[in-house]
Write a protein that holds these residues in place. Structure first.
Motif, PDB file in Angstrom:
ATOM      1  N   HIS A  28      43.136  41.234  28.028  1.00 42.33           N
ATOM      2  CA  HIS A  28      43.081  42.138  26.779  1.00 42.33           C
ATOM      3  C   HIS A  28      42.667  43.306  27.218  1.00 42.33           C
ATOM      4  O   HIS A  28      41.984  44.184  26.420  1.00 42.33           O
ATOM      5  N   CYS A  74      44.533  39.316  19.828  1.00 38.26           N
ATOM      6  CA  CYS A  74      43.297  39.745  19.695  1.00 38.26           C
ATOM      7  C   CYS A  74      43.150  40.705  18.569  1.00 38.26           C
ATOM      8  O   CYS A  74      42.029  41.295  18.280  1.00 38.26           O
ATOM      9  N   CYS A 111      48.856  42.375  19.658  1.00 41.67           N
ATOM     10  CA  CYS A 111      48.243  41.308  20.412  1.00 41.67           C
ATOM     11  C   CYS A 111      47.707  40.356  19.506  1.00 41.67           C
ATOM     12  O   CYS A 111      47.265  40.942  18.451  1.00 41.67           O
TER      13      CYS A 111
END
Ligand SMILES: [Zn+2]
Length: 401
Positions: A250, A262, A260
């Motif tokens: 990340h 996240c 993403c």
């Protein structure tokens, strides 16, 4: 001799004995010469301690070939291992898409192992129930007793809070939010369970048995359905203050890149994970492409697949170049499914690192594929039980140490 002096001699002997037991736990099997090197004790001290351990039924001799020692006219050397009956280690390895469970003895021999596909992200309770079934099955298959297990380590593909044993980031492993994974697993298995990040376990396995054996400054990248990382410094795992050191998946490699899981844009994982590459390939081929199919297409020389894997390699290269500038590793090990693409993935990583890292940071860094494949994280969990010898020592060994 004064009692103070004999007391300090006794504690010195105890300390040396502890060093030898720890070296055996970490290595599984070792020659007396290896033990002398690992503990920095003399050969005669090692011989005395090993003799005592064998007399006490805590260690055994077996034939084998010492690491890095030339064989004498092909004759196998005499190796030493902790007595297999001294205890067992359990490994539970969750990926985003699989579960693997194994039991081993203290000489690191895997006695039984189970594997299955599983949507681990979806539900912690379902995952833990399945893990509990697998543990019952491997103990039965190995014909061993649960009471012999000295410790269990469970790997999870998410940042782990070292203090609480819980998953830090809800978006990376959504089904595990608010679950005290270590406590829940310990209750279900009726055993002490430690939770560790999966890539940290992969790093430990490659250090103990694989591509980074004998090294001390190592970065490991697990490039699978997600991208994780584990850092070894001075031969030990680096956790950082909260346990999330090494979360390279990340880090941002493309400003405003693809979104993403996240919540960020342009993370390494969104560009270089097996899931990301297989998704792109599915779009271009107008069919659902699995990771396995992607690797087959690459092996057969399919140009579009190799180009996409090469793009993933270049994204990895940016992250690894930055990593080299920061931690200056001896070895970068690329593991996970994507590493099975071999140099189709690794050559672009090496090219970008050579171009982008400052020369002194990467001049002595080798970038290699992991050698333990999909079993790396499980083997690392077994290795961690041995490494954490203080916490996990079996009663007999605790007294001996
Ligand atoms: Zn991300």
């Amino acid at each position: 001799m004064s009692s103070r002096r004999s007391g300090s001699l006794a504690s010195l002997r105890e300390g040396n004995r502890r060093l030898v037991i720890e070296a055996l736990r970490e290595r599984g099997v070792a020659s007396r010469a290896e033990l002398a090197r690992a503990t920095e004790l003399s050969r005669s001290t090692i011989s005395t301690i090993v003799g005592d351990l064998i007399d006490a039924g805590l260690a055994v001799e077996r034939d084998g070939q010492p690491d890095g020692e030339a064989s004498h006219a092909g004759r196998p050397g005499v190796m030493v291992a902790l007595d297999p009956s001294a205890g067992l280690a359990l490994a539970i390895d969750f990926g985003h898409r699989h579960l693997r469970v194994a039991v081993s003895d203290l000489s690191h021999t895997v006695l039984a192992e189970r594997w299955r596909d599983l949507d681990v992200d979806a539900s912690a309770r379902e995952g833990l129930a399945e893990a509990s079934n697998f543990v019952d099955e491997v103990l039965t298959e190995a014909d061993v007793d649960r009471g012999q297990v000295i410790g269990a380590v469970m790997g999870l593909p998410a940042p782990i809070n070292r203090l609480t044993g819980t998953v830090w980031d809800s978006s990376i492993l959504p089904g595990w939010v608010g679950i005290d994974a270590a406590a829940e697993a310990s209750t279900r298995l009726n055993l002490p369970v430690t939770v560790e990040n999966d890539a940290n376990l992969g790093a430990l396995a490659e250090l103990t048995w694989g591509a980074a054996k004998g090294r001390s400054e190592v970065a490991y990248l697990k490039v699978a359905s997600g991208v994780g990382g584990g850092l070894i410094s001075g031969g030990r795992l680096s956790h950082g203050v909260g346990g999330t050191a090494g979360e390279i998946g990340h880090t941002i490699v493309v400003h405003d890149g693809p979104v993403c899981r996240c919540g960020n844009h342009g993370c390494l994982e969104a560009l270089a994970s097996a899931r990301a590459v297989a998704n792109l390939l599915s779009i271009s081929r107008r069919e659902q492409v699995s990771t396995r199919r992607m690797l087959e297409l690459s092996d057969s020389g399919d140009a579009a697949t190799r180009r996409l894997i090469g793009d993933a390699g270049r994204a990895l290269g940016i992250a690894v170049a930055n990593l080299c500038n920061i931690v200056n590793p001896e070895t970068v090990v690329i593991g996970g499914d994507m590493a099975l693409a071999g140099d189709v993935l690794l050559d672009p990583v090496r090219e970008v690192v050579q171009r982008n890292a400052i020369p002194s940071a990467a001049a002595d860094t080798e970038i290699v594929a992991g050698v333990l494949g999909e079993r790396a994280e499980m083997l690392g969990a077994l290795a961690l039980v041995m490494h954490e010898s203080e916490r996990f020592a079996a009663p007999g060994l605790r007294e001996a140490a």
